[in-house]
Design an enzyme around this catalytic site. Structure first.
Site, mmCIF file in Angstrom:
data_model
loop_
_atom_site.group_PDB
_atom_site.id
_atom_site.type_symbol
_atom_site.label_atom_id
_atom_site.label_comp_id
_atom_site.label_asym_id
_atom_site.label_seq_id
_atom_site.Cartn_x
_atom_site.Cartn_y
_atom_site.Cartn_z
ATOM 1 N N CYS A 290 3.069 16.962 43.076
ATOM 2 C CA CYS A 290 3.819 18.278 43.284
ATOM 3 C C CYS A 290 5.156 18.263 42.736
ATOM 4 O O CYS A 290 5.879 16.991 42.503
ATOM 5 C CB CYS A 290 3.732 18.126 44.820
ATOM 6 S SG CYS A 290 5.204 17.421 45.629
ATOM 7 N N GLU A 291 5.744 19.137 42.234
ATOM 8 C CA GLU A 291 7.072 19.298 41.736
ATOM 9 C C GLU A 291 8.204 19.209 42.730
ATOM 10 O O GLU A 291 9.261 19.014 42.532
ATOM 11 C CB GLU A 291 7.345 20.661 41.063
ATOM 12 C CG GLU A 291 7.301 22.061 41.822
ATOM 13 C CD GLU A 291 7.061 23.262 40.727
ATOM 14 O OE1 GLU A 291 6.667 23.013 39.584
ATOM 15 O OE2 GLU A 291 7.810 24.199 41.146
ATOM 16 N N HIS A 292 7.701 19.347 44.141
ATOM 17 C CA HIS A 292 8.901 19.210 45.009
ATOM 18 C C HIS A 292 9.254 17.731 45.718
ATOM 19 O O HIS A 292 10.336 17.343 45.726
ATOM 20 C CB HIS A 292 8.393 20.104 46.273
ATOM 21 C CG HIS A 292 8.391 21.514 46.124
ATOM 22 N ND1 HIS A 292 7.269 22.160 46.566
ATOM 23 C CD2 HIS A 292 8.997 22.357 45.207
ATOM 24 C CE1 HIS A 292 7.388 23.421 46.169
ATOM 25 N NE2 HIS A 292 8.544 23.562 45.180
ATOM 26 N N HIS A 293 8.361 17.012 45.472
ATOM 27 C CA HIS A 293 8.097 15.366 45.958
ATOM 28 C C HIS A 293 7.801 14.509 44.886
ATOM 29 O O HIS A 293 7.803 13.352 45.163
ATOM 30 C CB HIS A 293 7.673 15.430 47.302
ATOM 31 C CG HIS A 293 8.044 16.167 48.352
ATOM 32 N ND1 HIS A 293 7.221 17.353 48.739
ATOM 33 C CD2 HIS A 293 8.839 16.224 49.267
ATOM 34 C CE1 HIS A 293 7.731 18.105 49.608
ATOM 35 N NE2 HIS A 293 8.668 17.319 50.295
ATOM 36 N N GLN B 284 0.235 23.885 43.626
ATOM 37 C CA GLN B 284 -1.147 24.346 43.123
ATOM 38 C C GLN B 284 -1.425 25.803 42.814
ATOM 39 O O GLN B 284 -2.168 26.159 42.014
ATOM 40 C CB GLN B 284 -1.868 24.003 44.186
ATOM 41 C CG GLN B 284 -3.356 24.032 44.248
ATOM 42 C CD GLN B 284 -4.294 23.730 45.605
ATOM 43 O OE1 GLN B 284 -3.782 22.902 46.359
ATOM 44 N NE2 GLN B 284 -5.496 24.448 45.988
ATOM 45 N N HIS C 79 -2.663 17.262 49.336
ATOM 46 C CA HIS C 79 -1.175 17.005 48.898
ATOM 47 C C HIS C 79 -0.631 15.872 49.814
ATOM 48 O O HIS C 79 -0.580 15.807 50.738
ATOM 49 C CB HIS C 79 -0.224 18.333 49.240
ATOM 50 C CG HIS C 79 -0.765 19.767 48.196
ATOM 51 N ND1 HIS C 79 -0.086 20.115 47.290
ATOM 52 C CD2 HIS C 79 -2.113 20.233 48.071
ATOM 53 C CE1 HIS C 79 -0.505 21.151 46.732
ATOM 54 N NE2 HIS C 79 -1.835 21.222 47.202
ATOM 55 N N CYS D 137 2.394 14.838 49.778
ATOM 56 C CA CYS D 137 3.589 15.030 50.350
ATOM 57 C C CYS D 137 3.379 15.719 52.088
ATOM 58 O O CYS D 137 4.401 15.616 52.515
ATOM 59 C CB CYS D 137 4.529 16.079 49.644
ATOM 60 S SG CYS D 137 3.684 17.715 49.228
HETATM 61 ZN ZN ZN Z 1 5.321 18.327 47.592
#
Ligand code: ZN
Length: 208
Positions: free
Chosen positions: A99-102, A140, A168, A170
């Site tokens: 994931c591009e956030h975590h 996603q 996910h 995260c």
């Molecule tokens: Zn994430």
């Protein structure tokens, strides 16, 4: 049964292509040492000595998709379809993404279908398209759209359907800690969007 043409936005087909210049390997390894110190450990202790190098090698694998062109993968098509005009479906394509956030793993399966007009592609190519987009930093929803839009733009079929189910990490190993949850996203184009019968047939074939 309207057919919708939807060109691939350049940013969907090749995100990362306009990324700033890549750092060298030594710089990347130094960044891993910084994170090890941030975690509270000593990067110089024996057990961690080879870790920065291993992490950087793992990143090469996790993010190999930035160096691959999904359009090129789909470009070798076969026009001799023997009059085949039914759905082509590859289901349960297992993938691993981040994931591009975590930068935490996203693990799941993709189901990819299209209804050919004149061109078909080797079935393994559908799996490779999933791989290319999975091996980038993702959300996603974006990955689902990228896969569908690229197949639509290159093969120009009557329609494309992509469903992705994934967990996910995260969300399962941190944050709200909800193991066992999975996220389902879909993108339907052309006949899969406009014709309920075709959509139902697809959803039935993937067991939805
Ligand atoms: Zn994430």
């Amino acid at each position: 049964m309207g057919v919708r043409r939807q060109p691939v936005a350049p940013d969907l087909a090749r995100d990362g292509a306009a990324a700033p210049e890549r750092p060298g390997r030594a710089e990347a390894e130094a960044a891993v040492r910084t994170l090890l110190r941030w975690a509270g450990d000593d990067p110089l202790r024996e057990g961690l000595a080879g870790t920065p190098e291993r992490v950087v090698r793992a990143y090469e694998e996790f993010f190999a998709g930035y160096g691959q062109d999904p359009v090129e993968i789909l470009q070798r098509t076969f026009e001799e379809t023997g009059g085949y005009d039914e759905m082509v479906l590859l289901r349960d394509i297992r993938f691993e993404s981040h994931c591009e956030h975590h930068m935490a793993p996203i693990i799941g399966v993709a189901h990819v279908a299209y209804l050919p007009k004149t061109r078909v592609v080797g079935i393994s190519k559908l799996a490779r398209i999933v791989e290319v987009y999975a091996r980038r930093l993702q959300i996603q929803e974006k990955m689902t759209a990228q896969i569908a839009n690229t197949i639509d733009a290159v093969l120009q079929p009557h329609g494309v359907a992509v469903v992705i189910e994934a967990t996910h990490q995260c969300m399962t190993t941190r944050g709200v800690h909800k193991p066992g949850t999975s996220m389902v996203t879909s993108r339907m184009l052309g006949v899969f969007r406009d014709d309920p019968k075709t959509r139902r047939e697809f959803l039935g074939m993937i067991g939805k």
